[in-house]
Scaffold this motif. Structure first.
Motif, PDB file in Angstrom:
ATOM      1  N   GLU A 152       8.838   8.665  -5.319  1.00  0.00           N
ATOM      2  CA  GLU A 152       7.726   9.550  -4.989  1.00  0.00           C
ATOM      3  C   GLU A 152       7.363   9.310  -3.538  1.00  0.00           C
ATOM      4  O   GLU A 152       7.817   8.343  -2.914  1.00  0.00           O
ATOM      5  CB  GLU A 152       6.535   9.310  -5.909  1.00  0.00           C
ATOM      6  CG  GLU A 152       6.130   7.865  -6.054  1.00  0.00           C
ATOM      7  CD  GLU A 152       5.122   7.692  -7.174  1.00  0.00           C
ATOM      8  OE1 GLU A 152       4.015   7.244  -6.846  1.00  0.00           O
ATOM      9  OE2 GLU A 152       5.430   8.010  -8.328  1.00  0.00           O
ATOM     10  N   TYR A 153       6.553  10.199  -2.983  1.00  0.00           N
ATOM     11  CA  TYR A 153       6.184  10.060  -1.584  1.00  0.00           C
ATOM     12  C   TYR A 153       5.359   8.798  -1.363  1.00  0.00           C
ATOM     13  O   TYR A 153       4.499   8.461  -2.169  1.00  0.00           O
ATOM     14  CB  TYR A 153       5.371  11.260  -1.106  1.00  0.00           C
ATOM     15  CG  TYR A 153       6.191  12.506  -0.864  1.00  0.00           C
ATOM     16  CD1 TYR A 153       7.546  12.448  -0.557  1.00  0.00           C
ATOM     17  CD2 TYR A 153       5.598  13.751  -0.925  1.00  0.00           C
ATOM     18  CE1 TYR A 153       8.277  13.585  -0.325  1.00  0.00           C
ATOM     19  CE2 TYR A 153       6.337  14.909  -0.692  1.00  0.00           C
ATOM     20  CZ  TYR A 153       7.669  14.812  -0.388  1.00  0.00           C
ATOM     21  OH  TYR A 153       8.394  15.939  -0.155  1.00  0.00           O
ATOM     22  N   PRO A 154       5.600   8.115  -0.248  1.00  0.00           N
ATOM     23  CA  PRO A 154       4.774   6.941   0.078  1.00  0.00           C
ATOM     24  C   PRO A 154       3.387   7.376   0.534  1.00  0.00           C
ATOM     25  O   PRO A 154       3.192   8.503   0.994  1.00  0.00           O
ATOM     26  CB  PRO A 154       5.550   6.278   1.216  1.00  0.00           C
ATOM     27  CG  PRO A 154       6.320   7.383   1.851  1.00  0.00           C
ATOM     28  CD  PRO A 154       6.639   8.361   0.751  1.00  0.00           C
ATOM     29  N   SER A 155       2.434   6.474   0.436  1.00  0.00           N
ATOM     30  CA  SER A 155       1.068   6.780   0.873  1.00  0.00           C
ATOM     31  C   SER A 155       1.006   6.884   2.396  1.00  0.00           C
ATOM     32  O   SER A 155       1.844   6.341   3.116  1.00  0.00           O
ATOM     33  CB  SER A 155       0.110   5.692   0.394  1.00  0.00           C
ATOM     34  OG  SER A 155       0.299   4.512   1.160  1.00  0.00           O
TER      35      SER A 155
ATOM     36  N   ARG B 231       0.821  -1.209   0.000  1.00  0.00           N
ATOM     37  CA  ARG B 231       0.000   0.000   0.000  1.00  0.00           C
ATOM     38  C   ARG B 231       0.858   1.263   0.000  1.00  0.00           C
ATOM     39  O   ARG B 231       0.351   2.360   0.223  1.00  0.00           O
ATOM     40  CB  ARG B 231      -0.927  -0.003   1.207  1.00  0.00           C
ATOM     41  CG  ARG B 231      -1.973  -1.111   1.119  1.00  0.00           C
ATOM     42  CD  ARG B 231      -2.870  -1.158   2.312  1.00  0.00           C
ATOM     43  NE  ARG B 231      -3.616   0.095   2.455  1.00  0.00           N
ATOM     44  CZ  ARG B 231      -4.389   0.362   3.494  1.00  0.00           C
ATOM     45  NH1 ARG B 231      -4.525  -0.512   4.459  1.00  0.00           N
ATOM     46  NH2 ARG B 231      -5.023   1.505   3.565  1.00  0.00           N
ATOM     47  N   ILE B 232       2.137   1.142  -0.276  1.00  0.00           N
ATOM     48  CA  ILE B 232       3.029   2.296  -0.361  1.00  0.00           C
ATOM     49  C   ILE B 232       2.591   3.237  -1.478  1.00  0.00           C
ATOM     50  O   ILE B 232       2.831   4.426  -1.448  1.00  0.00           O
ATOM     51  CB  ILE B 232       4.500   1.864  -0.552  1.00  0.00           C
ATOM     52  CG1 ILE B 232       5.444   3.051  -0.340  1.00  0.00           C
ATOM     53  CG2 ILE B 232       4.712   1.217  -1.917  1.00  0.00           C
ATOM     54  CD1 ILE B 232       6.907   2.666  -0.248  1.00  0.00           C
ATOM     55  N   ILE B 233       1.902   2.683  -2.461  1.00  0.00           N
ATOM     56  CA  ILE B 233       1.417   3.454  -3.601  1.00  0.00           C
ATOM     57  C   ILE B 233       0.004   3.928  -3.295  1.00  0.00           C
ATOM     58  O   ILE B 233      -0.819   3.169  -2.782  1.00  0.00           O
ATOM     59  CB  ILE B 233       1.409   2.575  -4.869  1.00  0.00           C
ATOM     60  CG1 ILE B 233       2.805   2.055  -5.149  1.00  0.00           C
ATOM     61  CG2 ILE B 233       0.861   3.346  -6.061  1.00  0.00           C
ATOM     62  CD1 ILE B 233       2.818   0.934  -6.159  1.00  0.00           C
ATOM     63  N   GLU B 234      -0.279   5.182  -3.614  1.00  0.00           N
ATOM     64  CA  GLU B 234      -1.631   5.719  -3.417  1.00  0.00           C
ATOM     65  C   GLU B 234      -2.631   4.904  -4.224  1.00  0.00           C
ATOM     66  O   GLU B 234      -2.344   4.498  -5.354  1.00  0.00           O
ATOM     67  CB  GLU B 234      -1.701   7.182  -3.857  1.00  0.00           C
ATOM     68  CG  GLU B 234      -0.980   8.139  -2.937  1.00  0.00           C
ATOM     69  CD  GLU B 234      -1.620   8.294  -1.561  1.00  0.00           C
ATOM     70  OE1 GLU B 234      -2.792   7.911  -1.374  1.00  0.00           O
ATOM     71  OE2 GLU B 234      -0.922   8.788  -0.668  1.00  0.00           O
ATOM     72  N   ASP B 235      -3.785   4.659  -3.670  1.00  0.00           N
ATOM     73  CA  ASP B 235      -4.843   3.942  -4.382  1.00  0.00           C
ATOM     74  C   ASP B 235      -5.165   4.654  -5.687  1.00  0.00           C
ATOM     75  O   ASP B 235      -5.288   5.875  -5.718  1.00  0.00           O
ATOM     76  CB  ASP B 235      -6.108   3.863  -3.526  1.00  0.00           C
ATOM     77  CG  ASP B 235      -5.927   2.975  -2.305  1.00  0.00           C
ATOM     78  OD1 ASP B 235      -5.021   2.119  -2.327  1.00  0.00           O
ATOM     79  OD2 ASP B 235      -6.679   3.145  -1.333  1.00  0.00           O
ATOM     80  N   GLY B 236      -5.262   3.901  -6.746  1.00  0.00           N
ATOM     81  CA  GLY B 236      -5.588   4.463  -8.048  1.00  0.00           C
ATOM     82  C   GLY B 236      -4.385   4.780  -8.914  1.00  0.00           C
ATOM     83  O   GLY B 236      -4.530   5.025 -10.102  1.00  0.00           O
ATOM     84  N   ASP B 237      -3.181   4.793  -8.337  1.00  0.00           N
ATOM     85  CA  ASP B 237      -1.985   5.049  -9.140  1.00  0.00           C
ATOM     86  C   ASP B 237      -1.667   3.816  -9.982  1.00  0.00           C
ATOM     87  O   ASP B 237      -1.437   2.737  -9.441  1.00  0.00           O
ATOM     88  CB  ASP B 237      -0.780   5.377  -8.261  1.00  0.00           C
ATOM     89  CG  ASP B 237      -0.849   6.774  -7.669  1.00  0.00           C
ATOM     90  OD1 ASP B 237      -1.770   7.522  -8.060  1.00  0.00           O
ATOM     91  OD2 ASP B 237       0.003   7.106  -6.829  1.00  0.00           O
ATOM     92  N   GLU B 238      -1.679   3.978 -11.286  1.00  0.00           N
ATOM     93  CA  GLU B 238      -1.381   2.848 -12.163  1.00  0.00           C
ATOM     94  C   GLU B 238       0.109   2.732 -12.447  1.00  0.00           C
ATOM     95  O   GLU B 238       0.656   1.639 -12.454  1.00  0.00           O
ATOM     96  CB  GLU B 238      -2.176   2.968 -13.457  1.00  0.00           C
ATOM     97  CG  GLU B 238      -3.658   2.770 -13.232  1.00  0.00           C
ATOM     98  CD  GLU B 238      -4.420   2.677 -14.530  1.00  0.00           C
ATOM     99  OE1 GLU B 238      -3.815   2.373 -15.571  1.00  0.00           O
ATOM    100  OE2 GLU B 238      -5.629   2.904 -14.490  1.00  0.00           O
TER     101      GLU B 238
END
Length: 193
Positions: free
Chosen positions: A174-177, A122-129
Protein backbone atom coordinates in the motif's frame (compact mmCIF):
# COMPACT_ATOMS: atom_id res chain seq x y z
CA UNK A 1 15.71 21.45 -0.20
CA UNK A 2 14.08 19.68 -3.14
CA UNK A 3 15.21 16.09 -3.45
CA UNK A 4 15.75 14.49 -6.83
CA UNK A 5 14.14 11.05 -7.01
CA UNK A 6 14.04 8.53 -9.86
CA UNK A 7 11.32 5.91 -10.23
CA UNK A 8 12.53 2.90 -12.19
CA UNK A 9 9.53 1.64 -14.14
CA UNK A 10 8.32 1.04 -17.69
CA UNK A 11 5.78 3.85 -17.90
CA UNK A 12 4.09 6.67 -15.99
CA UNK A 13 2.94 5.96 -12.43
CA UNK A 14 0.38 7.68 -10.24
CA UNK A 15 2.69 6.77 -7.34
CA UNK A 16 5.02 9.64 -8.31
CA UNK A 17 2.27 12.18 -7.52
CA UNK A 18 2.43 11.25 -3.83
CA UNK A 19 6.18 11.92 -3.72
CA UNK A 20 5.80 15.16 -5.67
CA UNK A 21 3.11 16.30 -3.22
CA UNK A 22 5.67 15.76 -0.44
CA UNK A 23 8.16 18.12 -2.12
CA UNK A 24 10.29 15.73 -4.19
CA UNK A 25 11.18 16.19 -7.83
CA UNK A 26 10.44 12.87 -9.58
CA UNK A 27 11.77 11.45 -12.81
CA UNK A 28 10.64 8.28 -14.55
CA UNK A 29 13.58 6.12 -15.63
CA UNK A 30 12.72 3.26 -17.99
CA UNK A 31 14.80 0.09 -18.40
CA UNK A 32 15.80 1.30 -21.89
CA UNK A 33 17.04 4.61 -20.49
CA UNK A 34 19.00 2.79 -17.76
CA UNK A 35 20.78 0.76 -20.45
CA UNK A 36 21.79 3.86 -22.41
CA UNK A 37 25.51 4.64 -21.99
CA UNK A 38 24.81 8.40 -21.84
CA UNK A 39 22.34 8.17 -18.94
CA UNK A 40 23.86 9.52 -15.72
CA UNK A 41 22.00 11.39 -12.98
CA UNK A 42 22.94 12.74 -9.57
CA UNK A 43 20.02 11.70 -7.36
CA UNK A 44 19.03 11.61 -3.70
CA UNK A 45 16.80 8.58 -4.15
CA UNK A 46 15.88 5.70 -6.40
CA UNK A 47 12.50 4.01 -6.00
CA UNK A 48 11.57 0.55 -7.26
CA UNK A 49 7.76 0.14 -7.10
CA UNK A 50 5.95 -3.04 -6.02
CA UNK A 51 5.69 -5.87 -8.52
CA UNK A 52 9.08 -5.25 -10.15
CA UNK A 53 9.94 -8.97 -10.36
CA UNK A 54 6.68 -10.16 -11.92
CA UNK A 55 7.38 -11.21 -15.52
CA UNK A 56 3.68 -10.77 -16.33
CA UNK A 57 3.75 -7.22 -14.97
CA UNK A 58 7.03 -5.69 -16.20
CA UNK A 59 10.65 -6.25 -17.24
CA UNK A 60 12.32 -4.26 -14.49
CA UNK A 61 14.17 -7.13 -12.78
CA UNK A 62 16.37 -7.82 -15.82
CA UNK A 63 17.32 -4.14 -16.04
CA UNK A 64 18.10 -3.94 -12.31
CA UNK A 65 20.40 -6.95 -12.58
CA UNK A 66 22.16 -5.44 -15.58
CA UNK A 67 22.92 -2.19 -13.75
CA UNK A 68 23.64 -3.65 -10.31
CA UNK A 69 27.19 -2.14 -10.23
CA UNK A 70 25.68 1.32 -10.87
CA UNK A 71 23.11 0.78 -8.13
CA UNK A 72 25.84 -0.24 -5.70
CA UNK A 73 27.89 2.87 -6.56
CA UNK A 74 24.80 5.09 -6.17
CA UNK A 75 24.10 3.78 -2.66
CA UNK A 76 27.77 3.71 -1.65
CA UNK A 77 28.12 7.40 -2.59
CA UNK A 78 25.23 8.42 -0.34
CA UNK A 79 22.00 7.74 -2.23
CA UNK A 80 18.92 6.12 -0.72
CA UNK A 81 17.32 3.19 -2.54
CA UNK A 82 13.71 2.34 -1.66
CA UNK A 83 12.45 -0.98 -3.04
CA UNK A 84 8.97 -2.34 -2.56
CA UNK A 85 7.80 -5.96 -2.68
CA UNK A 86 8.83 -8.04 -5.65
CA UNK A 87 5.26 -9.26 -6.16
CA UNK A 88 6.21 -12.66 -7.49
CA UNK A 89 7.29 -16.00 -6.05
CA UNK A 90 11.01 -15.50 -6.63
CA UNK A 91 13.21 -15.70 -3.49
CA UNK A 92 16.20 -14.14 -5.30
CA UNK A 93 14.26 -11.10 -6.54
CA UNK A 94 16.64 -8.73 -4.70
CA UNK A 95 19.89 -10.30 -5.94
CA UNK A 96 20.74 -7.06 -7.76
CA UNK A 97 21.35 -5.32 -4.42
CA UNK A 98 24.84 -5.21 -2.87
CA UNK A 99 23.52 -6.97 0.27
CA UNK A 100 21.85 -10.38 0.51
CA UNK A 101 18.07 -10.36 1.03
CA UNK A 102 15.63 -13.10 0.11
CA UNK A 103 11.92 -12.70 -0.46
CA UNK A 104 9.05 -14.97 0.54
CA UNK A 105 6.03 -14.11 -1.61
CA UNK A 106 2.53 -14.13 -0.12
CA UNK A 107 -0.31 -11.62 0.21
CA UNK A 108 -1.79 -11.10 3.66
CA UNK A 109 -3.46 -8.55 5.94
CA UNK A 110 -1.34 -8.29 9.07
CA UNK A 111 -0.92 -6.44 12.31
CA UNK A 112 2.74 -5.37 12.38
CA UNK A 113 5.21 -5.15 15.23
CA UNK A 114 7.84 -2.42 15.43
CA UNK A 115 11.48 -2.73 16.45
CA UNK A 116 12.04 0.43 18.47
CA UNK A 117 11.16 3.98 17.53
CA UNK A 118 12.79 4.21 14.11
CA UNK A 119 11.33 7.13 12.09
CA UNK A 120 10.68 4.79 9.14
CA UNK A 121 8.15 2.90 11.28
CA UNK A 122 5.87 5.80 10.38
CA UNK A 123 5.50 4.30 6.89
CA UNK A 124 2.02 3.24 8.02
CA UNK A 125 -0.68 5.90 8.33
CA UNK A 126 -1.54 6.69 11.94
CA UNK A 127 -4.48 4.61 13.08
CA UNK A 128 -3.95 1.73 10.64
CA UNK A 129 -4.13 -1.47 12.66
CA UNK A 130 -3.66 -3.98 9.86
CA UNK A 131 -1.88 -3.48 6.56
CA UNK A 132 -1.51 -5.38 3.30
CA UNK A 133 1.81 -7.08 2.61
CA UNK A 134 2.95 -9.07 -0.41
CA UNK A 135 5.61 -11.11 1.34
CA UNK A 136 8.44 -11.07 3.86
CA UNK A 137 12.14 -10.20 3.69
CA UNK A 138 14.60 -12.77 4.95
CA UNK A 139 18.35 -13.29 5.35
CA UNK A 140 18.86 -9.56 5.94
CA UNK A 141 22.46 -8.78 6.99
CA UNK A 142 22.71 -8.37 10.79
CA UNK A 143 19.07 -9.50 10.99
CA UNK A 144 17.23 -7.89 13.87
CA UNK A 145 19.46 -4.81 13.91
CA UNK A 146 18.08 -3.68 10.53
CA UNK A 147 14.46 -4.83 10.86
CA UNK A 148 12.04 -1.94 11.48
CA UNK A 149 8.64 -3.62 11.04
CA UNK A 150 7.66 -7.29 11.16
CA UNK A 151 4.59 -9.41 10.49
CA UNK A 152 4.18 -12.75 12.30
CA UNK A 153 5.75 -14.44 9.23
CA UNK A 154 8.85 -12.23 9.20
CA UNK A 155 10.28 -8.77 8.42
CA UNK A 156 8.34 -6.40 6.14
CA UNK A 157 10.46 -3.23 6.44
CA UNK A 158 14.25 -3.18 6.71
CA UNK A 159 16.90 -0.51 6.43
CA UNK A 160 20.49 -1.49 5.72
CA UNK A 161 23.25 1.15 5.78
CA UNK A 162 25.68 0.71 2.90
CA UNK A 163 28.69 2.97 2.39
CA UNK A 164 27.44 6.54 2.76
CA UNK A 165 23.90 5.58 1.74
CA UNK A 166 21.14 3.20 2.71
CA UNK A 167 18.90 0.52 1.33
CA UNK A 168 15.27 0.51 2.44
CA UNK A 169 13.13 -2.47 1.44
CA UNK A 170 9.48 -2.96 2.29
CA UNK A 171 6.91 -5.54 1.31
CA UNK A 172 4.01 -3.35 2.43
CA UNK A 173 1.50 -3.46 -0.40
CA UNK A 174 0.00 0.00 0.00
CA UNK A 175 1.10 3.60 -0.31
CA UNK A 176 3.53 4.82 2.34
CA UNK A 177 2.49 7.66 4.63
CA UNK A 178 3.47 11.23 3.90
CA UNK A 179 5.48 11.23 7.16
CA UNK A 180 7.62 8.39 5.83
CA UNK A 181 8.12 10.03 2.43
CA UNK A 182 9.23 13.28 4.05
CA UNK A 183 11.56 11.49 6.52
CA UNK A 184 13.06 9.15 3.93
CA UNK A 185 15.71 11.57 2.68
CA UNK A 186 16.36 13.48 5.92
CA UNK A 187 20.07 13.50 6.53
CA UNK A 188 20.71 11.55 3.34
CA UNK A 189 23.16 12.34 0.60
CA UNK A 190 23.13 11.71 -3.11
CA UNK A 191 24.82 9.43 -5.55
CA UNK A 192 25.40 9.08 -9.27
CA UNK A 193 23.17 6.54 -10.98
Amino acid sequence: MVTQVAFIWEGPLLFTKLFEDCGHSCELVTPQLLAAPFFRRKLHGVIIPAGFASPDHCRILTALRAISPRIERFINEGGTLLAFGAGWNHPQAYDWLPVPVTYQYGFAQELLGSNGRHPYARIIEDGDETVSIDGTLNDVPNGEEHVILSAPQGPVLVQVPYGKGRIVITSLHEYPSRHFIRDLYTGGGEGLL
